[in-house]
Design an enzyme around this catalytic site. Structure first.
Site, PDB file in Angstrom:
ATOM      1  N   GLU A 193      -7.233  -1.814  -1.915  1.00 42.46           N
ATOM      2  CA  GLU A 193      -8.053  -1.032  -2.856  1.00 42.46           C
ATOM      3  C   GLU A 193      -9.390  -1.692  -3.086  1.00 42.46           C
ATOM      4  O   GLU A 193     -10.419  -1.009  -3.235  1.00 42.46           O
ATOM      5  CB  GLU A 193      -7.297  -0.867  -4.179  1.00 42.46           C
ATOM      6  CG  GLU A 193      -7.933   0.113  -5.154  1.00 42.46           C
ATOM      7  CD  GLU A 193      -8.988  -0.516  -6.070  1.00 42.46           C
ATOM      8  OE1 GLU A 193      -9.692   0.235  -6.758  1.00 42.46           O
ATOM      9  OE2 GLU A 193      -9.094  -1.769  -6.089  1.00 42.46           O
TER      10      GLU A 193
ATOM     11  N   ASP B 276      -3.371  -5.367  -3.969  1.00 44.98           N
ATOM     12  CA  ASP B 276      -4.267  -6.450  -3.573  1.00 44.98           C
ATOM     13  C   ASP B 276      -5.114  -6.952  -4.737  1.00 44.98           C
ATOM     14  O   ASP B 276      -5.279  -6.282  -5.764  1.00 44.98           O
ATOM     15  CB  ASP B 276      -5.166  -6.021  -2.414  1.00 44.98           C
ATOM     16  CG  ASP B 276      -6.086  -4.864  -2.781  1.00 44.98           C
ATOM     17  OD1 ASP B 276      -5.648  -3.946  -3.498  1.00 44.98           O
ATOM     18  OD2 ASP B 276      -7.260  -4.874  -2.344  1.00 44.98           O
TER      19      ASP B 276
END
Length: 406
Positions: free
Chosen positions: A149, A76
Site C-alpha cells: 500500500e 506493509d
C-alpha cells in the site's frame, strides 16, 4: 471489547517486520489468527504484479443474518521498521476541545511505530473477536489485508476485479434475500479501510486523484568554459519549467509538487539531460487534469524557448473517492460511532488509501481515521484509548449492519 487484548495484539504485531515487498511474515500471522476465528483464508496471485513475497490476504466468514460488510487494512510499513520496540508513555495531548494527559504507544528507538497500519489490523481483529465471543448477530464478513500500500497502492491495484465477490463454495447469509446482489457484483459491498489519521469517529469523505509525472529533458552538451554558447542546458530548461508551474496548494482540494530533479555530468559540461519527477492531486477530475495540463505546458514551452526537447509520461496512480453526507454508508458510520460513544467527524484527505482503488473493484469503500499520529516518522504514536475505541467502532459497525438487515 477486551481493552488489554487489543493492546497486546497490537504490541505483538509491531514486533513483526513487514516493509513493503516483504509482508509474508505478517500475512502468515494474520492468516493464522483469522483461521482461528473461523474465517476461510486465501491469498490472491497479486505477488507476480507487485513483486511482494506474498499476495493480498482475503478472508470470508459466513454471517448469521442477511447482509454483508468488509474491513481492510494494509500489511506493509515504511522504513525504518527493523527491531521495533514499542513502549507506553504518558504524554500531554490536545484536541479541538481540551488538553489532557493520556497513555500513548510510541517507538522506544529510532524506528517507526507501525501504527500505520497495524493499529488498523489490531482493531479489526478485536472487533471481530468481540462480536464472535458475544454471539451477536452478524452479516457475512470479508477481511482484506493488502500488500505494498505504501508503494502507491500496488497491492490493491493488483487485486482481481472479482476478488471481493463471495465465493460460491461458501454459505452466505445474504443468499435468497434482496441482498443477493452482493454475491454477483450488482451491489457493492460496504468496505471500511482503517488507515487514516484523526481520532476514531473520523470519516474520510474524500481523497484525491493522484497523477505522477516523469519527464526526460534533453539539451545539448558543450564545454562550459570553451564554448558554452554551443550548448543547451537541460538544467536551465528544467529550472524555467518549474518556475513557470503552479505548485504547492493550488486551491482547497488541489495540490502539485516537483519532488525530484537529477542530471548533469560535471561542472565543466553544459548538461545535456535531466530527469524530473512530480505529481498533482485533486478531489475533482477537471481540476487535476487542468493542473496536469499546466505542468505539461510549462515543460513544453521551456524546452521550445531554450532550444531543447522534453519527453513526458503521466500515470494515474489512483482515482479519487468522494462520499456525500447523505450517502447510506456515511449514515451507518455515524450511527455506529454514536452507538459506541464516539463523535462522528467528517474530513477530507490529501493522500490516497486503498479505498481509492477498491471503490473501482466492487466495493463501496471509505477510509476511517484510527488515531495514528506522526506516521512515517520515528515520532509516530497512537493513544491507547484510540486503539481501544477503534476496536469498539469495528464491533459497532458489524452490529449496525446486522441490525439494518433485520
Amino acid at each position: 471489547m477486551n481493552p488489554d487484548r487489543v493492546l497486546d495484539s497490537f504490541l505483538e504485531m509491531v514486533s513483526i517486520e513487514s516493509p513493503s515487498w516483504h509482508e509474508a511474515p505478517m500475512a502468515a500471522y494474520c492468516a493464522e489468527k483469522l483461521a482461528e476465528m473461523g474465517f476461510t483464508v486465501t491469498f490472491d496471485a497479486s505477488a507476480s504484479a507487485t513483486g511482494s513475497d506474498t499476495g493480498n490476504l482475503i478472508a470470508h466468514l459466513p454471517g448469521t443474518v442477511p447482509g454483508r460488510v468488509a474491513f481492510s487494512a494494509h500489511l506493509d510499513t515504511v522504513k525504518p521498521c527493523a527491531g521495533i520496540e514499542a513502549v507506553i508513555e504518558t504524554r500531554h495531548v490536545c484536541d479541538e476541545v481540551t488538553c489532557r494527559m493520556a497513555e500513548a504507544i510510541v517507538s522506544a528507538g529510532d524506528t517507526i511505530l507501525s501504527a500505520d497500519d497495524k493499529a488498523g489490523i489490531a482493531a479489526i481483529f478485536e472487533g471481530l473477536r468481540s462480536t464472535l465471543e458475544s454471539g451477536a448477530p452478524r452479516p457475512d464478513i470479508t477481511v482484506l489485508f493488502t500488500t505494498c500500500e505504501e508503494q502507491s497502492l500496488l497491492g490493491s491495484s493488483a487485486l482481481a476485479e472479482d476478488a471481493l465477490l463471495w465465493p460460491a463454495s461458501l454459505p452466505a447469509a445474504s443468499r435468497g434475500t434482496e441482498a443477493a446482489g452482493l454475491l454477483d457484483g450488482s451491489a457493492p459491498v460496504p468496505l471500511f479501510v482503517l488507515d487514516a489519521d484523526g481520532a476514531p469517529g473520523t470519516i474520510i469523505m474524500g481523497a484525491p486523484y493522484h497523477w505522477t509525472l516523469r519527464a526526460r529533458i534533453a539539451g545539448r552538451a558543450a564545454h562550459a568554459g570553451v564554448e558554452p554558447e554551443c550548448g543547451v542546458s537541460a538544467i536551465a530548461i528544467a529550472a524555467a519549467a518549474v518556475a513557470a508551474m503552479p505548485l504547492g496548494r493550488i486551491d482547497e482540494c488541489t495540490t502539485a509538487n516537483v519532488g525530484r530533479i537529477e542530471g548533469g555530468v560535471a561542472v565543466n559540461i553544459v548538461p545535456a539531460e535531466v530527469t524530473l519527477e512530480g505529481e498533482c492531486r485533486s478531489l475533482y477530475e477537471d481540476r487535476v487534469l487542468a493542473q496536469r495540463d499546466a505542468m505539461t505546458r510549462a515543460l513544453e514551452e521551456a524546452a521550445a524557448t531554450l532550444g531543447g526537447s522534453v519527453e513526458m509520461a503521466w500515470e494515474l496512480d489512483y482515482p479519487a473517492v468522494v462520499h456525500e453526507p447523505g450517502d447510506a454508508i456515511v449514515a451507518h458510520l455515524e450511527a455506529a460511532a454514536q452507538a459506541c460513544g464516539l463523535q462522528p467527524r467528517h474530513a477530507t484527505s490529501g493522500g490516497g488509501a486503498d479505498a481509492n482503488v477498491l471503490g473501482t473493484k466492487g466495493a463501496d469503500a471509505i477510509t476511517l481515521g484510527i488515531g495514528m499520529t506522526n506516521f512515517h516518522t520515528p515520532d509516530e504514536y497512537i493513544l491507547v484509548e484510540d486503539l481501544q475505541n477503534m476496536a469498539r467502532y469495528v464491533e459497532a459497525l458489524i452490529a449496525e449492519y446486522a441490525q439494518a438487515a433485520c
